[in-house]
Design an enzyme around this catalytic site. Structure first.
Site, mmCIF file in Angstrom:
data_model
loop_
_atom_site.group_PDB
_atom_site.id
_atom_site.type_symbol
_atom_site.label_atom_id
_atom_site.label_comp_id
_atom_site.label_asym_id
_atom_site.label_seq_id
_atom_site.Cartn_x
_atom_site.Cartn_y
_atom_site.Cartn_z
ATOM 1 C CG HIS A 247 14.635 8.139 23.601
ATOM 2 N ND1 HIS A 247 14.098 6.921 23.966
ATOM 3 C CD2 HIS A 247 14.769 8.847 24.754
ATOM 4 C CE1 HIS A 247 13.913 6.888 25.270
ATOM 5 N NE2 HIS A 247 14.308 8.045 25.777
ATOM 6 N NE ARG B 117 9.578 18.394 28.698
ATOM 7 C CZ ARG B 117 8.703 17.582 28.144
ATOM 8 N NH1 ARG B 117 8.492 16.398 28.660
ATOM 9 N NH2 ARG B 117 8.055 17.918 27.053
ATOM 10 C CG ASN C 138 7.086 11.353 39.936
ATOM 11 O OD1 ASN C 138 8.204 11.589 39.486
ATOM 12 N ND2 ASN C 138 6.736 10.162 40.366
#
Length: 670
Positions: free
Chosen positions: A408, A378, A44
């Site tokens: 999306h 991404r 992350n």
């Protein structure tokens, strides 16, 4: 002083990553899973430096302070908790420790037989015009002195992408776990036999991940993206991470030689890329106990899934329930002679997607198949390009979204001819159509034959096929059942919140419960503040970014925010509005982020079936009652443990709840 009404999104995200780190400290969590949480934290943080740090304007220094504190905690967890516990089990993880003589012979065999072929280095003091330090690649800088006393630096490329990062070696009834870079460091004498080795230090460079696609590529997005992907890892450096002890003179020489002047120079630990801990060599006995997924629905032997959907809506709750019904939906669509047309959106696709293979089979079987592939997802761009090309070659009509608008939504529509009647069957989901992530992401997939809702879905696919950036009046599209970003989603959510405000003022039952991944958009947050001020109880479950500040007197005292981190990644979006006890429930793809509301096509859908609504209400109630894996967010967005006399773990209770629901339907759990 007036209270700050919105929390910084990046500081909020760092608070979430801190919650991930907290999970690595919990003794109740099996040790292999705690090590994996360290891996998740590290992964992350790498993405944060690639994606967010390059665009941060405010609070950069505060963000770095929090990151430094977290990384200090990261090291303490390993040294004070993980290592001693492993030692007690005769598992010796040589973390920042010398390789013992007991295993040096086996380590030498590994180096000379498996590793040496992949080792190469460059001299820092030479012309580096032909060398580029790759994004997030591990390097080891070796400081050498020749016989004349002259110093030079060699940069070794650590082949962790090709070879394994951690090696398990057995000796004398114990196990030793050794890093690849330590094996290399142990054999520098062989690589530089004429020099004195003064030191060796690990480092890595993180680079900006932004892609820039000009309007001139509108007609051939794949060409633009492929060109951009070729250079993505060559973006400007955002972080230079180095091992403690590297002398300053050598550090500055490296910054100059590698052109790292604009990067954040960060002293880290002895090791980097600790996302590789997700492959830590421990057996399953040290992992979570297995939770086999249940079947979502029972379908008679000679019944099709379409027959079943036409009779009753189905809801698949992954990963508690398996993905079979979703795969069967696409498989039957590909071969059913009554199916004429298939439409779907794809955002993140499994690397070996059975769904995509079913779509290609459908096209080969003569069906009309249209797929909106979002190439701008991404870090999944290359995989999506690969599948788009294969589907196109198989006869699937491929559509890409416009440059300025991401799609999306996670939806699919099947048109099926039956006795001269055209039946619509649909799939609407909160997560990607991806059978891999369905094993550890909590999501909800509705399979329905609600014709008015699916007529609206057909209109949306018609709009998407025109590749417009924004809807216009001439599109003549309206939605009564679906909430669609760019059309009515924000307005409808504002209206639903207003209805709860009106109800509480009228003395009726009111309440709002929302579960999502991220909450940022200020207009919707302001409306939730307004609801709180009117007396509406607002319960939020927000996994990641939360810019709403709960518990502020006169602003948000009626709002609570929970965050749940457990063995499964909480991913489903659920919106519950009390409606004077009648409970309207929506689910879908949209978080309340600026990007979702203003720059994407998102779809949220209503849940109408009473039995399915009951299941979702039970699941959300269990999450609101979680005392083990949930934390409450305070007004500083700190992770505050829930103190309660009776421990409750919502994911475990949901797992058993859904198995009981399966039993009530007469389905044998898997």
């Amino acid at each position: 002083m007036e209270p700050v009404e919105f929390y910084n999104r990046d500081l909020s995200w760092l608070s979430f990553n801190e919650r991930v780190l907290m999970e690595a400290t919990r003794l109740e969590v099996p040790i292999l899973e705690r090590i994996k949480f360290l891996s998740i934290y590290s992964s992350n943080l790498d993405e944060f430096y690639r994606v967010r740090m390059p665009v941060m304007i405010w609070d950069v220094e505060l963000a770095k302070e929090r990151i430094n504190a977290q990384q200090q905690r990261f090291g303490e967890i390993i040294s004070q908790q993980i290592l001693p516990e492993l030692e007690a089990m005769k598992i010796h993880w040589r973390y920042n420790m010398a390789i013992p003589d007991l295993i040096s012979g086996q380590v030498a065999d590994l180096f000379f037989n498996e590793i040496l072929a992949y080792i190469h280095s460059v001299c820092i003091d030479d012309d580096l015009s032909s060398f580029f330090a790759e994004n997030n690649k591990l390097y080891q800088v070796v400081i050498l002195k020749n016989r004349l006393g002259q110093e030079r630096m060699e940069l070794i490329s650590i082949p962790s992408e090709t070879l394994q990062r951690l090696y398990a070696i057995s000796a004398d009834g114990a196990q030793y776990i050794v890093f690849l870079e330590d094996i290399i460091k142990n054999h520098l004498y062989y690589l530089f036999p004429e020099d004195e080795i003064e030191g060796a230090y690990n480092l890595k460079i993180t680079r900006n991940a932004a892609l820039k696609i000009g309007q001139e590529y509108e007609e051939d997005m794949t060409i633009a993206l492929e060109k951009q992907l070729e250079v993505r890892d060559f973006g400007f450096a955002t972080r230079f991470l180095y091992e403690p002890g590297l002398p300053l003179r050598n550090l500055y020489r490296m910054i100059y030689a590698l052109n790292l002047h604009k990067a954040a120079v960060v002293q880290g630990g002895a090791y980097h890329n600790l996302k590789d801990l997700n492959t830590f060599p421990l057996g399953d006995v040290y992992a979570y106990p297995k939770w086999p997924a249940a079947k979502a629905v029972s379908i008679a032997e000679k019944e099709t899934i379409f027959d079943h959907i036409l009779k009753k809506d189905m809801l698949v709750n992954v990963p508690y329930q398996n993905y079979d019904a979703v795969l069967r939906f696409f498989n039957e669509a590909s071969s059913d002679p009554k199916v004429e047309e298939i439409y779907t959106t794809l955002y993140r696709v499994a690397s070996n997607s059975r769904i995509v293979n079913a779509l290609m089979t459908a096209a080969k079987n003569g069906k009309k198949v249209m797929v909106l592939v979002e190439l701008k997802a991404r870090f999944d761009e290359a995989n999506n390009i690969k599948w788009a090309k294969q589907m196109k070659a198989a006869g699937v009509k491929i559509i890409y979204s416009s440059i300025d608008l991401k799609v999306h939504a996670k939806v699919a529509l099947v048109k099926r001819r039956h006795a001269d009647e055209l039946q619509y069957l649909g799939l609407l989901a909160t997560g990607n159509l991806n059978e891999s992530t369905a094993k550890f992401y909590t999501d909800h997939i509705l399979l329905t034959a609600h014709q008015p809702m699916l007529w609206e879905l057909e209109s949306l696919f018609g709009f998407l096929s025109k590749k417009k950036k924004k809807p216009a009046l001439e599109d003549n599209i309206s939605f009564e059942h679906l909430l669609v970003a760019q059309f009515n989603l924000q307005q409808m959510f504002l209206a639903l919140i207003q209805r709860e405000i009106d109800h509480v003022r009228e003395g009726k039952s009111a309440g709002i419960t929302i579960k999502m991944n991220n909450l940022e958009e200020q207009k919707l947050i302001s409306k939730l503040y307004e609801a709180s001020q009117a007396g509406v109880k607002v319960q939020l479950i927000v996994r990641g970014i939360c810019c709403l500040i709960p518990g502020v007197a006169g602003l948000s005292e009626n709002i609570t925010v929970r965050r749940i981190v457990d063995r499964f990644l909480e991913h489903g979006r659920v919106f519950i509005f009390n409606n004077n006890g009648a409970d309207d429930i929506y689910m879908g793809s949209a978080d309340w982020m600026n990007r979702n509301i203003y720059n994407r096509i998102e779809v949220c859908f209503p849940l109408y079936d009473i039995a399915l609504k009951s299941i979702i209400l039970k699941m959300i109630t269990l999450q609101l009652e979680d005392t083990l894996q949930a934390v409450m967010m305070d007004s500083s967005l700190q992770n505050v443990s829930v103190n309660a006399p009776s421990p409750r773990r919502s994911q475990e209770e949901i797992y058993h709840l859904l198995r009981e629901e399966v039993s009530l339907q007469g389905i044998m759990p898997v």
